[in-house]
Design a protein around this motif. Structure first.
Motif, short mmCIF file in Angstrom:
data_model
loop_
_atom_site.label_atom_id
_atom_site.label_comp_id
_atom_site.label_asym_id
_atom_site.label_seq_id
_atom_site.Cartn_x
_atom_site.Cartn_y
_atom_site.Cartn_z
N ILE A 87 16.52 3.72 41.68
CA ILE A 87 16.44 4.74 40.64
C ILE A 87 15.62 4.20 39.47
N GLN A 88 15.15 5.10 38.64
CA GLN A 88 14.35 4.71 37.48
C GLN A 88 15.25 4.06 36.43
N GLU A 90 15.50 4.59 33.26
CA GLU A 90 16.14 5.55 32.35
C GLU A 90 17.41 6.10 32.97
N THR A 91 17.37 6.37 34.28
CA THR A 91 18.54 6.88 34.98
C THR A 91 19.62 5.81 35.04
N GLN A 92 19.21 4.55 35.19
CA GLN A 92 20.15 3.43 35.19
C GLN A 92 20.87 3.35 33.84
N SER A 95 23.26 6.11 33.45
CA SER A 95 24.44 5.84 34.28
C SER A 95 25.41 4.91 33.56
N ILE A 151 21.48 12.27 35.31
CA ILE A 151 21.39 11.29 36.40
C ILE A 151 20.99 12.00 37.69
N GLY A 154 17.39 12.40 38.16
CA GLY A 154 16.73 11.20 38.65
C GLY A 154 17.00 10.93 40.11
#
Length: 174
Positions: A87-88, A90-92, A95, A151, A154
């Motif tokens: 995942i990207q 930003e999504t991490q 999260s 999320i 993503g």
């Protein structure tokens, strides 16, 4: 001589078949894998968990809301760690923020007399307040639901993220 060459060719062919066959099984294995199939699978799982949490929270079911939070939190932790799913960043990060809100909501639902911690604000889509029994964690859960929806964007990539299954808002003055 011809027999040796024939055996060598047969051995190479058998080895090639075995290598191709086992590599196909390894790439298809979703357990602990890091790839698009496992990422899509966790996207579907997170979508289902988000919808279950939304339905339980807006029904005012504290026990079920807490149980859904307890199921969602480890998945968000895996996404935040970024080791299991592709995942990207930003999504991490989203999260990680969502996991903090899930853990804090679960802690407050377990002990309503506990004092809530101040968490940094997240940009929120317009989500209505939760009913009475969950009012203490309304802002946390709304931020969590907004973060999980982000999320999902993503995780699902080009697929549209389904809207939250929130009950219709009451019309003022009706």
């Amino acid at each position: 001589m011809k027999g040796k060459i024939g055996r060598i060719i047969a051995l190479v062919a058998a080895g090639s078949l075995l290598a191709v066959g086992t590599s196909g099984m390894a790439s298809a294995s979703p357990a602990g894998g890091k790839g698009s199939s496992s990422t899509e699978a966790v996207g579907a799982q997170v979508l289902q968990m988000r919808d279950d949490l939304t339905k339980a929270a807006y029904a005012g079911d504290v026990g079920l809301t807490r149980a859904d939070l307890d199921k969602l939190s480890p998945v968000l932790g895996d996404l935040a760690a970024g080791k299991r799913y592709t995942i990207q960043s930003e999504t991490q990060q989203l999260s990680s923020a969502a996991k903090g809100r899930a853990d804090e909501s679960s802690r407050l639902l377990a002990d309503p007399s506990a004092s809530p911690r101040q968490l940094p604000p997240l940009p929120l889509p317009p989500i209505p307040d939760l009913p009475g029994p969950l009012k203490i964690v309304s802002d946390l859960l709304k931020a969590l639901l907004g973060a999980v929806t982000g999320i999902l964007g993503g995780l699902l990539g080009s697929l549209p993220v389904p809207p939250l299954p929130v009950p219709p808002l009451p019309v003022p003055g009706a």
